[in-house]
Enzyme design. Structure first.
Site, PDB file in Angstrom:
ATOM      1  N   TYR A   1      13.130  41.610  12.558  1.00  0.00           N
ATOM      2  CA  TYR A   1      14.363  40.987  13.039  1.00  0.00           C
ATOM      3  C   TYR A   1      15.137  40.376  11.866  1.00  0.00           C
ATOM      4  CZ  TYR A   1      17.412  37.942  15.814  1.00  0.00           C
ATOM      5  OH  TYR A   1      18.506  37.305  16.367  1.00  0.00           O
TER       6      TYR A   1
ATOM      7  N   HIS B   1      18.827  41.701  10.063  1.00  0.00           N
ATOM      8  CA  HIS B   1      19.999  40.851   9.873  1.00  0.00           C
ATOM      9  C   HIS B   1      20.343  40.676   8.391  1.00  0.00           C
ATOM     10  CE1 HIS B   1      19.328  40.164  14.126  1.00  0.00           C
ATOM     11  NE2 HIS B   1      20.621  39.918  14.159  1.00  0.00           N
TER      12      HIS B   1
ATOM     13  N   TYR C   1      28.999  31.611  13.240  1.00  0.00           N
ATOM     14  CA  TYR C   1      27.863  32.220  13.928  1.00  0.00           C
ATOM     15  C   TYR C   1      26.619  32.105  13.055  1.00  0.00           C
ATOM     16  CZ  TYR C   1      25.813  35.951  16.912  1.00  0.00           C
ATOM     17  OH  TYR C   1      25.046  36.696  17.789  1.00  0.00           O
TER      18      TYR C   1
ATOM     19  N   TRP D   1      23.738  48.870  18.205  1.00  0.00           N
ATOM     20  CA  TRP D   1      22.934  47.819  17.585  1.00  0.00           C
ATOM     21  C   TRP D   1      21.815  47.389  18.542  1.00  0.00           C
ATOM     22  CZ3 TRP D   1      22.215  45.622  12.948  1.00  0.00           C
ATOM     23  CH2 TRP D   1      21.594  44.380  12.876  1.00  0.00           C
TER      24      TRP D   1
END
Length: 111
Positions: free
Chosen positions: A19, A23, A42, A77
């Site tokens: 993960y 990113h 964000y 995605w």
């Protein structure tokens, strides 16, 4: 107007490092879609198999999530993370909304 969004994402066991890597190497077109949808400021955080996200949404959460869902890259995605995120194929890519309880408003703030 702007609304704050906090959300949780449950990861599969031992999927945290993937993960994080995904990113680190986020697709440029995904970043562009996130900005175009109206996400601002964000951030993602992770503790074990739990990811926590925070974003400011302009003009509001509902509009931003609806707009994000119109981008093909959002669906690609989420599909690419199907083995990383539990319920990645679910509504909004498996994110679970966390209701806001309190917010410190600073003097001279426009919020």
């Amino acid at each position: 107007m702007m609304e704050r969004l906090c959300f949780l994402i449950h990861l599969f066991e031992d999927a945290g490092s993937e993960y994080d890597q995904r990113h680190d190497d986020i697709w440029p077109e995904m970043e562009e879609a996130v900005a175009a949808a109206g996400f601002r400021n964000y951030s993602l955080f992770r503790l074990g198999e739990l990811a926590v996200g925070y974003a400011e949404c302009e003009p509001d959460i509902e509009t931003v999530l609806e707009k994000m869902a119109t981008f093909d890259v959002e669906h690609k995605w989420n599909a690419s993370l199907i083995h990383v995120i539990k319920n990645a194929a679910g509504e909004n890519g498996g994110l679970i909304n966390v209701p806001e309880v309190w917010h410190l408003k600073m003097k001279n703030s426009r919020e």
